[in-house]
Design an enzyme around this catalytic site. Sequence first.
Site, mmCIF file in Angstrom:
data_model
loop_
_atom_site.group_PDB
_atom_site.id
_atom_site.type_symbol
_atom_site.label_atom_id
_atom_site.label_comp_id
_atom_site.label_asym_id
_atom_site.label_seq_id
_atom_site.Cartn_x
_atom_site.Cartn_y
_atom_site.Cartn_z
ATOM 1 C CG ASP A 67 -0.441 -0.472 2.384
ATOM 2 O OD1 ASP A 67 0.907 -0.645 2.504
ATOM 3 O OD2 ASP A 67 -1.123 -1.091 3.361
ATOM 4 C CG ASN A 136 -8.962 -1.814 12.012
ATOM 5 O OD1 ASN A 136 -8.029 -2.665 11.421
ATOM 6 N ND2 ASN A 136 -9.445 -0.708 11.172
ATOM 7 C CG HIS A 138 -5.945 -2.520 8.664
ATOM 8 N ND1 HIS A 138 -5.889 -1.153 9.193
ATOM 9 C CD2 HIS A 138 -4.529 -2.735 8.989
ATOM 10 C CE1 HIS A 138 -4.662 -0.782 9.241
ATOM 11 N NE2 HIS A 138 -3.927 -1.720 9.381
ATOM 12 C CD GLU A 143 -8.754 0.827 7.696
ATOM 13 O OE1 GLU A 143 -8.549 -0.162 8.318
ATOM 14 O OE2 GLU A 143 -8.089 1.945 7.783
HETATM 15 C C1 F6R Z 1 1.443 -1.784 6.143
HETATM 16 C C2 F6R Z 1 0.072 -2.320 6.150
HETATM 17 C C3 F6R Z 1 -0.718 -2.311 7.538
HETATM 18 C C4 F6R Z 1 0.252 -2.571 8.712
HETATM 19 C C5 F6R Z 1 -0.648 -2.531 9.846
HETATM 20 C C6 F6R Z 1 0.180 -2.694 11.234
HETATM 21 O O1 F6R Z 1 1.881 -1.876 4.781
HETATM 22 O O2 F6R Z 1 -0.363 -2.841 5.194
HETATM 23 O O3 F6R Z 1 -1.797 -3.340 7.286
HETATM 24 O O4 F6R Z 1 0.799 -3.709 8.401
HETATM 25 O O5 F6R Z 1 -1.488 -1.162 9.984
HETATM 26 O O6 F6R Z 1 1.167 -1.524 11.328
HETATM 27 P P1 F6R Z 1 2.269 -1.880 12.244
HETATM 28 O O7 F6R Z 1 3.061 -2.565 12.002
HETATM 29 O O8 F6R Z 1 3.046 -0.568 12.191
HETATM 30 O O9 F6R Z 1 1.621 -1.940 13.605
#
Ligand code: F6R
Length: 242
Positions: A67, A136, A138, A143
């Site tokens: 992303d 959450n 995701h 989401e």
């Molecule tokens: C990042 C992504 C997100 C993160 C998630 C956890 O490329 O796609 O899904 O993996 O938000 O983020 P952290 O590792 O910072 O807790």
Amino acid sequence: MEIRIFDTPEEAGKAAADIIVETVVANPAAVLGLATGATPLPVYREMIRRYEKGDVTFSKTVTFNLDEYSSLPRKAESSYYTFMWSNLFSRIDIDGDNVHILDGCAPDKAAECARFDGMIEEAGGVDVQLLGIGTNGHIGFNEPADEFTGGTFEVKLSQSTRDSNIKYFADGNMPEYALTIGIGTIMKAKKILLMATGESKAKAIYAAVKGEVTPRCPASVLQNHPDAVFLLDKAAAKLLED
Ligand code: F6R
């Protein structure tokens, strides 16, 4: 799905890096799906260490990132482009032409998303997809929603994601939208490594592993993947009893 629990985030990261390095040693032109955020940092540190030790070359390896924030220039400090080049790509021998990161500033976002899906397909699909998880549930920036998503698309970030990630924007100016690979594309990866560390992820991990498969917890879809491995530290695995 396979669940592996480690004492520390470093050990979980090392286990993920071991699988990635093994994949690349077996097939130097392997296609890796990569994630950003705090969770994969131990994975990237270990990949760099193994490269510096001479265990592996990434010179033919192809990567696709999950992303990127919409409307954030690539060179911005908080872009995922900057994150990947600072934390991994500039420290290994990857060929920049083989690195693929969505362009959040593309004038036609739909065309950019279609182009990305096309390139993944053309590369023969993702061999190993590394994922983190949001509090959450995701994965990527898919989401919680009423339906599972398909291909790459532009998403409005949830309040929970904005609250978690605002700390990465020094001026407090965080984009409201992002481009993300969809659940359909994630599920096509041959192998999926989901890594989660820290107690803040325990509820999401419980829902993903023990709950029903529902787009309200996007990571729960991985229960239907034939080769998904969850690499967790003890804190993230806290609510899983067996
Ligand atoms: C990042 C992504 C997100 C993160 C998630 C956890 O490329 O796609 O899904 O993996 O938000 O983020 P952290 O590792 O910072 O807790």
